[in-house]
Design a protein around this motif. Structure first.
Motif, PDB file in Angstrom:
ATOM      1  N   THR A  53       0.784  -1.288  -0.162  1.00 26.44           N
ATOM      2  CA  THR A  53       0.007   0.059   0.044  1.00 26.44           C
ATOM      3  C   THR A  53       0.750   1.374  -0.080  1.00 26.44           C
ATOM      4  OG1 THR A  53      -1.486  -1.208   1.451  1.00 26.44           O
ATOM      5  CG2 THR A  53      -2.291   0.800   0.890  1.00 26.44           C
ATOM      6  N   PRO A  54       1.770   1.492  -0.917  1.00 27.77           N
ATOM      7  CA  PRO A  54       2.593   2.857  -1.050  1.00 27.77           C
ATOM      8  C   PRO A  54       1.637   3.974  -1.345  1.00 27.77           C
ATOM      9  CG  PRO A  54       2.896   1.456  -2.881  1.00 27.77           C
ATOM     10  CD  PRO A  54       2.050   0.627  -2.096  1.00 27.77           C
ATOM     11  N   ARG A  55       1.693   5.098  -0.812  1.00 32.10           N
ATOM     12  CA  ARG A  55       0.817   6.128  -0.857  1.00 32.10           C
ATOM     13  C   ARG A  55       1.910   7.425  -0.579  1.00 32.10           C
ATOM     14  NH1 ARG A  55      -1.480   2.628  -2.678  1.00 32.10           N
ATOM     15  NH2 ARG A  55      -3.856   1.977  -2.265  1.00 32.10           N
ATOM     16  N   TRP A  56       1.995   8.346  -1.706  1.00 34.93           N
ATOM     17  CA  TRP A  56       2.799   9.469  -1.674  1.00 34.93           C
ATOM     18  C   TRP A  56       2.076  10.734  -0.875  1.00 34.93           C
ATOM     19  CZ3 TRP A  56       7.412   9.333  -4.528  1.00 34.93           C
ATOM     20  CH2 TRP A  56       7.600   8.667  -5.420  1.00 34.93           C
ATOM     21  N   SER A  57       3.129  11.236  -0.051  1.00 36.98           N
ATOM     22  CA  SER A  57       2.452  12.652   0.559  1.00 36.98           C
ATOM     23  C   SER A  57       2.359  13.690  -0.313  1.00 36.98           C
ATOM     24  CB  SER A  57       3.666  12.890   1.535  1.00 36.98           C
ATOM     25  OG  SER A  57       5.001  13.557   0.762  1.00 36.98           O
ATOM     26  N   PRO A  58       1.205  14.662  -0.332  1.00 38.51           N
ATOM     27  CA  PRO A  58       1.406  15.519  -1.307  1.00 38.51           C
ATOM     28  C   PRO A  58       2.261  16.481  -1.726  1.00 38.51           C
ATOM     29  CG  PRO A  58      -0.552  15.654   0.378  1.00 38.51           C
ATOM     30  CD  PRO A  58       0.631  14.541   0.907  1.00 38.51           C
ATOM     31  N   ASP A  59       3.164  16.610  -0.858  1.00 39.96           N
ATOM     32  CA  ASP A  59       4.428  17.448  -1.250  1.00 39.96           C
ATOM     33  C   ASP A  59       5.349  16.502  -1.895  1.00 39.96           C
ATOM     34  OD1 ASP A  59       5.562  16.001   0.863  1.00 39.96           O
ATOM     35  OD2 ASP A  59       5.535  17.905   2.218  1.00 39.96           O
ATOM     36  N   ASN A  60       5.374  15.281  -2.159  1.00 39.65           N
ATOM     37  CA  ASN A  60       6.277  14.179  -2.915  1.00 39.65           C
ATOM     38  C   ASN A  60       7.452  13.978  -1.991  1.00 39.65           C
ATOM     39  OD1 ASN A  60       5.851  13.658  -5.905  1.00 39.65           O
ATOM     40  ND2 ASN A  60       5.397  15.882  -5.609  1.00 39.65           N
ATOM     41  N   LYS A  61       7.476  14.554  -0.448  1.00 39.78           N
ATOM     42  CA  LYS A  61       8.761  14.614   0.144  1.00 39.78           C
ATOM     43  C   LYS A  61       8.713  13.019   1.120  1.00 39.78           C
ATOM     44  CE  LYS A  61       9.524  19.312   0.886  1.00 39.78           C
ATOM     45  NZ  LYS A  61       9.520  20.292   2.249  1.00 39.78           N
ATOM     46  N   HIS A  62       7.660  12.323   1.067  1.00 41.79           N
ATOM     47  CA  HIS A  62       7.559  11.113   1.762  1.00 41.79           C
ATOM     48  C   HIS A  62       6.578   9.996   0.902  1.00 41.79           C
ATOM     49  CE1 HIS A  62       8.404  13.838   5.278  1.00 41.79           C
ATOM     50  NE2 HIS A  62       9.170  12.656   5.717  1.00 41.79           N
ATOM     51  N   LEU A  63       7.036   8.794   1.240  1.00 42.14           N
ATOM     52  CA  LEU A  63       6.304   7.674   0.669  1.00 42.14           C
ATOM     53  C   LEU A  63       5.881   6.904   1.647  1.00 42.14           C
ATOM     54  CD1 LEU A  63       5.161   6.246  -2.070  1.00 42.14           C
ATOM     55  CD2 LEU A  63       7.014   4.771  -2.021  1.00 42.14           C
ATOM     56  N   ALA A  64       4.510   6.744   2.153  1.00 38.75           N
ATOM     57  CA  ALA A  64       4.252   5.967   3.232  1.00 38.75           C
ATOM     58  C   ALA A  64       3.718   4.594   2.636  1.00 38.75           C
ATOM     59  CB  ALA A  64       2.788   6.599   3.846  1.00 38.75           C
ATOM     60  N   PHE A  65       3.914   3.748   3.660  1.00 35.53           N
ATOM     61  CA  PHE A  65       3.403   2.087   3.301  1.00 35.53           C
ATOM     62  C   PHE A  65       3.054   1.378   4.564  1.00 35.53           C
ATOM     63  CE2 PHE A  65       8.140   2.058   3.723  1.00 35.53           C
ATOM     64  CZ  PHE A  65       8.359   1.110   4.731  1.00 35.53           C
ATOM     65  N   LEU A  66       2.501   0.432   4.421  1.00 37.11           N
ATOM     66  CA  LEU A  66       1.926  -0.494   5.482  1.00 37.11           C
ATOM     67  C   LEU A  66       2.832  -1.778   5.633  1.00 37.11           C
ATOM     68  CD1 LEU A  66      -2.125  -0.678   5.304  1.00 37.11           C
ATOM     69  CD2 LEU A  66      -0.473   0.839   6.505  1.00 37.11           C
ATOM     70  N   SER A  67       3.272  -2.221   6.725  1.00 35.89           N
ATOM     71  CA  SER A  67       4.211  -3.374   7.162  1.00 35.89           C
ATOM     72  C   SER A  67       3.936  -3.766   8.403  1.00 35.89           C
ATOM     73  CB  SER A  67       5.596  -2.936   6.782  1.00 35.89           C
ATOM     74  OG  SER A  67       6.441  -4.114   7.006  1.00 35.89           O
TER      75      SER A  67
END
Length: 677
Positions: free
Chosen positions: A93-107
């Motif tokens: 489940t990768p999802r980008w932060s709106p400012d492109n600075k972070h990539l979130a994921f579940l683990s």
């Protein structure tokens, strides 16, 4: 022409003509170990600036006998491809932060019992775990300003939490006897989850700066599919709410709530059907969603596209004339149209639906499956695209054309032979036209009759389509012609085609399956003395129906199937469907007996049959296979039962998946290839 020159040209021509055959001969047949060679590409997510696409690659690892999911990203021009996560723990489940600075994921990295939220800084460094909720997180969504994240937290039953705390406390001492499981719910079991009691899924708000989490939707209901409004002030979500028993409510509706603790949710829709993830228009005035048919047709659902004003009001169905299921709605940047995925007769394609007129425009066509639309700021999409000979890879969809971005399976595919996939149509004895796919061996010879396998898809609300299928390819590589039939009940052919089997299981589907086999025999492709049949889930159920109806098959494999449907009542997870489609057994005994005919007429079966299933399957419990195995064993018909320990409806452990494929081939070969040289 000078004779010597003529001879030289003839030799060169012969060499040129033989080159493709020589190249083909260097490839090897596909085999069961190829489950460890396939990279399954999933969930493409285009970055807010449009320059990158994050996605997941899943692999079966032979050495550890586990499945591993890692996150990758590829540049929009396809020039750079980077693996972002490594190691034995899986990420999804990768999802980008709106400012492109972070990539979130579940683990569930580092021994966590449940999936937690992690943040990966694009500037570099290791991913950091930022959540620690006891029940784990199933989905999430960034706020438009990137300061908060809406989480869907799976809250456990308090009794389970207490038992887990006791277990932790007793680690250094003697193991305690587990407490009895007390059930008091109408819908009380689900495959993969087990017995259900007081579990709930709620929306939480997570603050990035403070790392604090607070509940947004407490209470006794379940919430899912959060979607932030463009101004970040509200969250839309799907929930089933009302008076009385929550499990018995007919309608799941769309709600909107202010993004602050203590806010009250308000309903936007009220229909006797389940609805999907809400999607906001760019101006925040409209919400799009998918609406299903009424509850009694839940097993044959054909979702339709709808819109509703975000402030409340009447809903409106768009593209009502489109008699096909639609998926994954996405507003175009100008808000004037919605792009959806359309399931259409052995293929899937994206289409644009105009908000005002409902006009439908297909964005790309062809015998392929295009899914998982992720839009960039320019309106172009990152998608998954697959064909019969190419597993799904990330593609760019722009200006009506697909441009491939990833090639995770190219090296492997370059070394294996694949079968020849063709479409076919047959006519059933009642005049119904049925569509399907044929997969022939790579070395197919016209005029030769082959052992043929009727392999039946599950659902029934699914379809055999132009996407890579390892199982079909494996059978073709072993010398079989594979027949894949989209019988009545399948999707992609319209609502009436799907609903044709309502409360009449094992009738029209079997007519269609046998009509397709009549067709492949009539055209001289299938050897009538070497016919096999099989499938998993509803495919296993239909295998049982078919061999109790027709004796032409010399071998059958029924995976995760059932026949005595009365015994499924209360033992599987389909109580809502049963009572709304068939009625309770004590009120509809004749209907239940009719749909249970393979068990009560097991003495008509002569086909040697292999039964298989997962030990902990709550979808189609092992009971269904055990009963049929016992019946055929008592009748003296060749049979065998294979049980995969600790597996649910889907067999996931790599060595078990390999074992299942090996047993498929061994069983069919035993009865369909005996005496072959």
């Amino acid at each position: 022409m000078i004779p010597a020159v003529k001879t030289l040209l003839s030799v060169l021509l012969a060499l040129l003509m033989s080159a493709p055959a020589a190249a083909q001969s260097t490839k090897r047949p596909l085999n069961v170990d190829d489950i460890f060679n396939i990279n399954e590409v999933r969930d493409p997510q285009r970055s807010p600036d449009g320059k990158w696409v994050a996605y997941v690659v899943s692999r079966a690892i032979k050495e550890t006998d586990k499945n591993d999911n890692d996150i990758w990203m590829v540049s929009w021009d396809g020039a750079q491809q980077i693996q972002l996560t490594f190691g034995a723990e899986s990420e999804s489940t990768p999802r980008w932060s709106p400012d492109n600075k972070h990539l979130a994921f579940l683990s569930s990295r580092h021994g966590a019992k449940h999936a937690q939220l992690w943040l990966l800084n694009r500037a570099g460094g290791e991913a950091v775990k930022v959540s620690d909720v006891k029940g784990g997180i199933s989905e999430y969504a960034w706020s438009p300003d990137g300061r908060r994240i809406a989480l869907v937290v799976e809250e456990r039953d308090p009794r389970d939490a207490e038992a887990e705390e006791e277990k932790e406390a007793a680690k250094d001492g003697a193991a305690k006897t587990p407490k009895p499981i007390v059930i008091d719910r109408y819908y009380f079991k689900a495959d993969g989850s087990g017995y259900l009691r007081g579990e709930r899924s709620h929306l939480y708000l997570f603050d990035i700066a403070t790392r604090k989490t607070e509940v947004l939707t407490p209470g006794t209901f379940n919430e899912r599919a959060p979607a932030w409004s463009p101004d970040g002030k509200q969250i839309a979500f799907a929930s089933k709410r009302g008076e009385g028993d929550l499990d018995r409510l007919e309608s799941e509706d769309i709600y909107v709530i202010e993004a602050r603790a203590g806010a009250e949710a308000r309903a936007l829709t009220s229909t006797p059907a389940e609805e999907s993830r809400p999607i906001w228009s760019p101006d925040g005035r409209t919400i799009a969603y998918l609406v299903s048919d009424e509850l009694k047709y839940s097993a044959y659902n054909q979702p339709r596209l709808a819109v509703v004003p975000a402030t409340g009001g009447a809903s409106r169905i768009l593209a009502g004339a489109l008699d096909r299921p639609v998926r994954s709605p996405v507003f175009t940047p100008d808000g004037r149209a919605i792009v959806v995925g359309v399931v259409d007769d052995r293929s899937q394609h994206p289409a644009r639906v105009a908000i005002d007129s409902g006009k439908i425009e297909k964005l790309v066509a062809g015998p392929r499956v295009v899914t998982n639309l992720s839009q960039g700021p320019d309106g172009a999409f990152a998608v998954l695209a697959a064909t019969a000979t190419q597993p799904a890879e990330v593609h760019a969809l722009e200006n009506g054309a697909l441009r491939r971005l990833t090639r995770h399976n190219d090296e492997w595919l370059a070394n294996v032979q694949l079968g020849i996939t063709e479409e076919f149509a047959s006519t059933s004895r009642d005049g119904t036209q049925v569509h399907g796919l044929l997969v022939k061996p790579a070395a197919y010879q016209a005029g030769r009759k082959y052992p043929a396998l009727l392999r039946i898809h599950g659902g029934p609300n699914g379809q055999d389509e132009h996407a890579f299928a390892l199982e079909r390819e494996l059978f073709a590589a072993s010398g079989y012609v594979v027949v894949a039939v989209n019988y009545r009940g399948s999707n992609g052919r319209g609502a009436a085609y799907q609903k044709a089997i309502f409360a009449d299981w094992g009738n029209k589907e079997v007519v269609d399956l046998l009509g397709a086999m009549d067709h492949v025999q009539k055209i001289g492709l299938a050897d009538p003395e070497r016919l096999g049949i099989g499938g998993w889930s509803y495919g296993g159920i239909l295998t049982n129906y078919t061999i109790a109806t027709d004796g032409r098959f010399r071998a059958a494999i029924s995976g995760a199937g059932s026949s005595n449907q009365i015994s499924m009542y209360g033992t599987d997870m389909y109580i809502t469907q049963y009572e709304n489609e068939l009625g309770p057994p004590w009120k509809a005994q004749d209907v239940w007996m009719k749909v249970s005919y393979p068990f009560f007429h097991a003495d008509r079966i002569r086909t040697p049959t292999l039964f298989m299933g997962g030990e902990k399957d709550f979808n189609v419990p092992l009971l269904g296979s055990e009963q049929m195995y016992q019946a055929l064993k008592s009748l003296g018909v060749d049979t065998e039962l294979v049980i995969y320990p600790n597996q649910f409806h889907g067999i996931t452990i790599p060595s078990y998946r390999k074992d299942r494929l090996e047993r498929y081939l061994a069983w069919y070969d035993k009865y369909l290839k005996a005496g072959e040289k």
